[in-house]
Design a protein around this motif. Structure first.
Motif, PDB file in Angstrom:
ATOM      1  N   ALA A  83       0.834  -1.204   0.000  1.00 24.66           N
ATOM      2  CA  ALA A  83       0.000   0.000   0.000  1.00 24.66           C
ATOM      3  C   ALA A  83       0.870   1.257   0.000  1.00 24.66           C
ATOM      4  CB  ALA A  83      -0.929  -0.016   1.225  1.00 24.66           C
ATOM      5  N   ILE A  84       1.963   1.212   0.764  1.00 25.22           N
ATOM      6  CA  ILE A  84       2.868   2.368   0.798  1.00 25.22           C
ATOM      7  C   ILE A  84       3.466   2.617  -0.582  1.00 25.22           C
ATOM      8  CG2 ILE A  84       5.063   3.230   1.724  1.00 25.22           C
ATOM      9  CD1 ILE A  84       4.363   1.775   4.342  1.00 25.22           C
ATOM     10  N   LEU A  85       3.928   1.544  -1.223  1.00 22.30           N
ATOM     11  CA  LEU A  85       4.577   1.683  -2.537  1.00 22.30           C
ATOM     12  C   LEU A  85       3.589   2.141  -3.603  1.00 22.30           C
ATOM     13  CD1 LEU A  85       6.856  -1.480  -2.470  1.00 22.30           C
ATOM     14  CD2 LEU A  85       7.552   0.896  -2.212  1.00 22.30           C
ATOM     15  N   ARG A  86       2.327   1.668  -3.513  1.00 24.54           N
ATOM     16  CA  ARG A  86       1.326   2.121  -4.489  1.00 24.54           C
ATOM     17  C   ARG A  86       1.056   3.620  -4.363  1.00 24.54           C
ATOM     18  NH1 ARG A  86      -1.176  -3.065  -3.507  1.00 24.54           N
ATOM     19  NH2 ARG A  86      -2.341  -2.161  -1.772  1.00 24.54           N
ATOM     20  N   ASP A  93       5.579  10.295 -14.894  1.00 28.84           N
ATOM     21  CA  ASP A  93       5.569   8.873 -15.237  1.00 28.84           C
ATOM     22  C   ASP A  93       6.316   8.011 -14.223  1.00 28.84           C
ATOM     23  OD1 ASP A  93       4.234   9.135 -17.853  1.00 28.84           O
ATOM     24  OD2 ASP A  93       6.054  10.225 -18.400  1.00 28.84           O
ATOM     25  N   GLY A  94       6.617   8.544 -13.040  1.00 35.99           N
ATOM     26  CA  GLY A  94       7.413   7.789 -12.082  1.00 35.99           C
ATOM     27  C   GLY A  94       6.552   7.024 -11.078  1.00 35.99           C
ATOM     28  N   TYR A  95       6.844   5.761 -10.898  1.00 37.78           N
ATOM     29  CA  TYR A  95       6.136   4.907  -9.949  1.00 37.78           C
ATOM     30  C   TYR A  95       7.049   3.754  -9.562  1.00 37.78           C
ATOM     31  CZ  TYR A  95       5.459   2.072 -14.137  1.00 37.78           C
ATOM     32  OH  TYR A  95       5.675   1.336 -15.268  1.00 37.78           O
ATOM     33  N   PHE A  96       6.617   2.962  -8.570  1.00 34.13           N
ATOM     34  CA  PHE A  96       7.388   1.809  -8.123  1.00 34.13           C
ATOM     35  C   PHE A  96       6.603   0.523  -8.392  1.00 34.13           C
ATOM     36  CE2 PHE A  96       9.002   5.345  -5.709  1.00 34.13           C
ATOM     37  CZ  PHE A  96      10.366   5.140  -5.755  1.00 34.13           C
ATOM     38  N   PHE A  97       7.326  -0.551  -8.735  1.00 35.44           N
ATOM     39  CA  PHE A  97       6.704  -1.845  -8.989  1.00 35.44           C
ATOM     40  C   PHE A  97       7.406  -2.913  -8.165  1.00 35.44           C
ATOM     41  CE2 PHE A  97       9.862  -1.027 -12.317  1.00 35.44           C
ATOM     42  CZ  PHE A  97      10.728  -2.109 -12.130  1.00 35.44           C
ATOM     43  N   LEU A 106       3.320  -7.950  -8.130  1.00 35.25           N
ATOM     44  CA  LEU A 106       2.667  -7.732  -6.842  1.00 35.25           C
ATOM     45  C   LEU A 106       2.185  -6.291  -6.680  1.00 35.25           C
ATOM     46  CD1 LEU A 106       5.178  -9.687  -4.557  1.00 35.25           C
ATOM     47  CD2 LEU A 106       3.113 -10.541  -5.697  1.00 35.25           C
ATOM     48  N   VAL A 107       2.884  -5.338  -7.307  1.00 36.36           N
ATOM     49  CA  VAL A 107       2.508  -3.914  -7.211  1.00 36.36           C
ATOM     50  C   VAL A 107       2.772  -3.263  -8.559  1.00 36.36           C
ATOM     51  CG1 VAL A 107       2.994  -1.680  -6.156  1.00 36.36           C
ATOM     52  CG2 VAL A 107       3.023  -3.749  -4.750  1.00 36.36           C
ATOM     53  N   HIS A 108       1.757  -2.567  -9.086  1.00 36.59           N
ATOM     54  CA  HIS A 108       1.950  -1.771 -10.313  1.00 36.59           C
ATOM     55  C   HIS A 108       0.866  -0.693 -10.331  1.00 36.59           C
ATOM     56  CE1 HIS A 108       2.921  -0.540 -14.302  1.00 36.59           C
ATOM     57  NE2 HIS A 108       3.830  -1.501 -14.449  1.00 36.59           N
ATOM     58  N   PRO A 109       1.171   0.504  -9.753  1.00 35.96           N
ATOM     59  CA  PRO A 109       0.138   1.539  -9.618  1.00 35.96           C
ATOM     60  C   PRO A 109      -0.451   2.014 -10.943  1.00 35.96           C
ATOM     61  CG  PRO A 109       2.099   2.050  -8.309  1.00 35.96           C
ATOM     62  CD  PRO A 109       2.451   0.906  -9.180  1.00 35.96           C
ATOM     63  N   LEU A 166      16.854  -6.218  -4.465  1.00 37.50           N
ATOM     64  CA  LEU A 166      16.299  -7.484  -3.980  1.00 37.50           C
ATOM     65  C   LEU A 166      16.019  -7.381  -2.489  1.00 37.50           C
ATOM     66  CD1 LEU A 166      15.613 -10.485  -4.469  1.00 37.50           C
ATOM     67  CD2 LEU A 166      18.011 -11.003  -3.972  1.00 37.50           C
ATOM     68  N   LEU A 167      14.754  -7.639  -2.096  1.00 39.20           N
ATOM     69  CA  LEU A 167      14.387  -7.797  -0.694  1.00 39.20           C
ATOM     70  C   LEU A 167      14.343  -9.300  -0.431  1.00 39.20           C
ATOM     71  CD1 LEU A 167      13.370  -4.915  -1.512  1.00 39.20           C
ATOM     72  CD2 LEU A 167      11.683  -5.134   0.319  1.00 39.20           C
ATOM     73  N   GLU A 168      15.498  -9.843  -0.090  1.00 39.64           N
ATOM     74  CA  GLU A 168      15.687 -11.295  -0.117  1.00 39.64           C
ATOM     75  C   GLU A 168      14.756 -12.030   0.838  1.00 39.64           C
ATOM     76  OE1 GLU A 168      19.430 -14.442  -0.001  1.00 39.64           O
ATOM     77  OE2 GLU A 168      19.733 -12.302   0.376  1.00 39.64           O
ATOM     78  N   ARG A 169      14.514 -11.476   2.046  1.00 35.97           N
ATOM     79  CA  ARG A 169      13.716 -12.203   3.032  1.00 35.97           C
ATOM     80  C   ARG A 169      12.259 -12.348   2.597  1.00 35.97           C
ATOM     81  NH1 ARG A 169      14.032  -8.988   6.992  1.00 35.97           N
ATOM     82  NH2 ARG A 169      11.865  -8.504   7.388  1.00 35.97           N
ATOM     83  N   TRP A 170      11.754 -11.330   1.894  1.00 37.58           N
ATOM     84  CA  TRP A 170      10.373 -11.396   1.401  1.00 37.58           C
ATOM     85  C   TRP A 170      10.285 -12.026   0.014  1.00 37.58           C
ATOM     86  CZ3 TRP A 170       7.949  -5.960   2.822  1.00 37.58           C
ATOM     87  CH2 TRP A 170       7.780  -5.907   4.218  1.00 37.58           C
ATOM     88  N   GLY A 171      11.427 -12.234  -0.632  1.00 35.47           N
ATOM     89  CA  GLY A 171      11.384 -12.763  -1.998  1.00 35.47           C
ATOM     90  C   GLY A 171      10.822 -11.753  -2.990  1.00 35.47           C
ATOM     91  N   TRP A 172      11.082 -10.473  -2.722  1.00 40.30           N
ATOM     92  CA  TRP A 172      10.568  -9.395  -3.569  1.00 40.30           C
ATOM     93  C   TRP A 172      11.706  -8.769  -4.379  1.00 40.30           C
ATOM     94  CZ3 TRP A 172       6.749  -5.632  -0.665  1.00 40.30           C
ATOM     95  CH2 TRP A 172       5.574  -6.352  -0.315  1.00 40.30           C
ATOM     96  N   VAL A 173      11.337  -8.265  -5.542  1.00 38.48           N
ATOM     97  CA  VAL A 173      12.212  -7.398  -6.318  1.00 38.48           C
ATOM     98  C   VAL A 173      11.493  -6.056  -6.472  1.00 38.48           C
ATOM     99  CG1 VAL A 173      13.273  -6.967  -8.551  1.00 38.48           C
ATOM    100  CG2 VAL A 173      13.400  -9.234  -7.545  1.00 38.48           C
ATOM    101  N   LEU A 174      12.026  -5.033  -5.803  1.00 37.19           N
ATOM    102  CA  LEU A 174      11.452  -3.688  -5.813  1.00 37.19           C
ATOM    103  C   LEU A 174      12.212  -2.833  -6.813  1.00 37.19           C
ATOM    104  CD1 LEU A 174       9.860  -1.222  -4.679  1.00 37.19           C
ATOM    105  CD2 LEU A 174      11.613  -1.063  -2.895  1.00 37.19           C
ATOM    106  N   GLY A 175      11.488  -2.109  -7.633  1.00 32.91           N
ATOM    107  CA  GLY A 175      12.175  -1.294  -8.631  1.00 32.91           C
ATOM    108  C   GLY A 175      11.373  -0.109  -9.120  1.00 32.91           C
ATOM    109  N   THR A 176      12.014   0.685  -9.905  1.00 34.37           N
ATOM    110  CA  THR A 176      11.395   1.825 -10.574  1.00 34.37           C
ATOM    111  C   THR A 176      12.187   2.087 -11.855  1.00 34.37           C
ATOM    112  OG1 THR A 176      10.658   4.122 -10.299  1.00 34.37           O
ATOM    113  CG2 THR A 176      12.803   3.561  -9.397  1.00 34.37           C
ATOM    114  N   GLY A 177      11.798   3.062 -12.621  1.00 33.29           N
ATOM    115  CA  GLY A 177      12.497   3.337 -13.881  1.00 33.29           C
ATOM    116  C   GLY A 177      12.153   4.716 -14.407  1.00 33.29           C
ATOM    117  N   VAL A 178      13.011   5.193 -15.288  1.00 32.57           N
ATOM    118  CA  VAL A 178      12.764   6.464 -15.975  1.00 32.57           C
ATOM    119  C   VAL A 178      12.876   6.240 -17.470  1.00 32.57           C
ATOM    120  CG1 VAL A 178      13.542   7.947 -14.086  1.00 32.57           C
ATOM    121  CG2 VAL A 178      15.194   7.101 -15.743  1.00 32.57           C
ATOM    122  N   TYR A 179      12.082   6.951 -18.223  1.00 30.64           N
ATOM    123  CA  TYR A 179      12.107   6.819 -19.680  1.00 30.64           C
ATOM    124  C   TYR A 179      13.234   7.694 -20.226  1.00 30.64           C
ATOM    125  CZ  TYR A 179       7.661   4.530 -18.938  1.00 30.64           C
ATOM    126  OH  TYR A 179       6.701   3.663 -18.509  1.00 30.64           O
TER     127      TYR A 179
END
Length: 449
Positions: A83-86, A93-97, A106-109, A166-179
Motif C-alpha cells: 500500500a505504501i509503494l502504491r 511517469d514515475g512509480y514503483f513496482f 505484486l505492485v503496479h500503480p 532485492l528484498l531477499e527475506r520477502w522474496g521481492w524485487v522492488l524497482g522503478t524506472g525512468v524513460y
C-alpha cells in the motif's frame, strides 16, 4: 594552350582543390567532434539518471524500511508495504513496482490489471525478456536494466532505464524506472545542429570559392599576352589577390571552427597559424609546430580524462584499491607531487556505491591539492575501522582556514560535494588544516567490517 589560359588554369585548380580539401576536412572534423560530444552527453545523462533512480529507490526503501527491518514476514506486513509503494510516485511517469522471484507482479500503480499475473515470459518489441532481466539484475546486484515499456503519459512504447533491488527475506524485487527518450532527442538535436552548421559553412566556402574563381577568370581575361611586362604585372596582381582571398577564407573558416570547438583546440589552431605565418615569411617555425602538437596531445589526454572520470573501468574490473592506486600514480605523474598510498582494506567488504563514493572523494581531494595546496607530498590512507571503512588524504601544503571556507557563500563545490556524498551514505567527514598539514578524513559505515 595560350599563356593566359595556363595561368588561369594553374591558378583556379589549386584554389578549387584547396577548397575541396578544406571542406572535406571540416566535415570530417565536425562529424568526429559531434560523435564525441554525443557519446559524452549520452554517458553523462545516463549517469545522472542512474543516480536519480538510486535516490528514488532509496526513498522507497526508507518508506517501507520499518516494516522490512522489523523482521516480520506475515501477509499483513507485506500488504502494508504494498500500500505504501502504491501511494508513492514522482514526476509524470514515475512509480514503483514489485515482482516476486517467480515473475508474478505484486505492485503496479499505473497498470493494476497486471497485479497477480505472471510476466516471466514477457518480452519487449526488441525481443528482450523484461521481467527475467530485471530479476537477474536484482540477484546480481547490478540493478540497472534497459528495456521498452509503455509510457503512461503518451501510451507509446518507449525505451526505459530500470533499477531494481532485492528484498531477499520477502522474496521481492522492488524497482522503478525512468524513460530515456529524452537522451535520444538530445543527441539527435546535437547532430542536427552540427549538420546544419556544417551545411551552412560548406555553402559559405562554395560561395567564396565561386567568387574567387570568377575573380581569377576576370583577371586572366584582361591579361595582354603580347605585352610581357603588362602580363607579368597582372599575373603578380592576380597571385596577390588569390593569396588575399585564401587568407580571408582561412580567417572566416577559422571563426566558424572557433564557435564549435573547445579552448584547447583553439589554442592549437593559433599555434599552427603562427607557424604558417612564419613559414610564409621565411622564418623557422619548428617551435610553434611542436607547441601545436603538444596541444593536440593535451586535448586527447583531456578527452581520455573525461571518459575516465565518468566511470573508471578499473574500478569495475579490479576494485577500489586498484582504482585508487592508478589514480594516485596518474596524479603523481601529472603534477610531480610525491604520492604515498597506504592500503589495508579488503575491497570485498564494500558495496559498489561506497566504492564509487570513496573513489570520487579521492578524485576531488587530489584536485583540490593540485589547484590550491602547493604541496610536495600527499598520503592516501585506506583502512578498516570499527563498524566501517576510513579514507584519509593528507598533504603538506600551505593549508587554509577551515572555518572561513565553511562559512563562505562563494566557496567552490568540491568540499560540498564530498560532504554530500558522505552524508548520503550515513558517514562522517572531518577536515583539519594548518600550514604544512591538511587532513581530509572520511568514514563510511560498512556492516560486517
Amino acid at each position: 594552350m595560350q599563356t593566359k589560359h595556363k595561368v588561369v588554369l594553374l591558378t583556379i585548380l589549386p584554389l578549387l582543390l584547396a577548397m575541396l580539401a578544406l571542406g572535406g576536412l571540416l566535415v570530417h572534423r565536425s562529424q568526429s567532434l559531434t560523435e564525441q560530444q554525443s557519446r559524452l552527453i549520452e554517458e553523462t545523462l545516463l549517469a545522472t539518471k542512474q543516480a536519480e533512480l538510486q535516490h528514488y529507490t532509496q526513498l522507497a526503501m526508507t518508506a517501507i524500511g520499518p516494516l522490512y527491518a522489523s523482521g516480520r514476514n506475515d501477509a499483513e506486513a507485506k500488504e502494508q508495504a504494498k500500500a505504501i509503494l502504491r501511494g508513492i510516485s514522482y514526476g509524470e511517469d514515475g512509480y514503483f513496482f514489485v515482482y516476486d522471484l517467480a515473475g508474478n507482479n505484486l505492485v503496479h500503480p499505473r497498470k493494476p490489471g497486471l497485479v497477480g499475473k505472471n510476466l516471466w515470459n514477457l518480452t519487449d518489441p526488441h525481443g528482450r525478456h523484461v521481467i527475467r532481466s530485471l530479476l537477474t539484475a536484482a540477484r546480481s546486484g547490478s540493478g540497472f536494466q534497459r528495456y521498452d515499456w509503455e509510457k503512461p503519459s503518451s501510451h507509446q512504447m518507449t525505451e526505459k532505464l530500470g533499477y531494481v533491488v532485492l528484498l531477499e527475506r520477502w522474496g521481492w524485487v522492488l524497482g522503478t524506472g525512468v524513460y530515456i527518450d529524452d537522451i535520444e532527442r538530445a543527441t539527435a538535436q546535437l547532430r542536427s545542429r552540427a549538420s546544419a552548421n556544417v551545411h551552412d559553412t560548406l555553402w559559405g566556402i562554395a560561395a567564396v570559392a565561386a567568387a574567387a574563381v570568377l575573380l581569377v577568370f576576370a583577371g586572366g581575361v584582361v591579361l595582354n599576352v603580347s605585352e610581357h611586362r603588362v602580363a607579368d604585372a597582372k599575373l603578380k596582381a592576380l597571385a596577390q589577390r588569390l593569396v588575399n582571398s585564401q587568407e580571408q577564407e582561412r580567417a572566416r573558416v577559422s571563426r566558424e571552427l572557433h564557435d564549435g570547438i573547445s579552448q584547447l583546440l583553439v589554442s592549437v589552431k593559433f599555434q599552427f597559424e603562427l607557424a604558417q605565418h612564419k613559414l610564409e615569411a621565411g622564418e623557422p617555425a619548428l617551435a610553434e609546430v611542436e607547441k601545436g602538437l603538444a596541444g593536440l596531445g593535451e586535448a586527447l589526454s583531456e578527452v581520455r580524462r573525461i571518459s575516465h572520470d565518468l566511470r573508471p573501468s578499473v574500478l569495475d574490473m579490479l576494485g577500489l584499491s586498484a582504482a585508487l592506486t592508478q589514480l594516485a600514480a596518474e596524479f603523481g605523474q601529472r603534477t610531480g607531487i610525491h604520492v604515498a598510498f597506504a592500503n589495508t582494506l579488503d575491497d570485498a567488504c564494500l558495496e559498489d556505491r561506497q566504492a564509487v563514493a570513496l573513489f570520487r572523494i579521492a578524485q576531488e581531494a587530489f584536485t583540490n591539492v593540485e589547484r590550491h595546496a602547493q604541496a610536495g607530498r600527499v598520503t592516501l590512507e585506506l583502512s578498516r575501522v570499527q563498524y566501517g571503512v576510513r579514507m584519509a588524504v593528507v598533504d603538506d601544503g600551505r593549508g587554509f582556514d577551515v572555518e572561513n571556507v565553511d562559512r563562505s557563500q562563494t566557496r567552490g563545490i568540491g568540499l560540498r560535494n564530498i560532504r554530500e556524498r558522505v552524508e548520503h551514505l550515513g558517514g562522517l567527514c572531518q577536515l583539519t588544516s594548518q600550514p604544512g598539514h591538511t587532513v581530509l578524513e572520511v568514514t563510511l559505515p560498512v556492516y560486517g567490517v
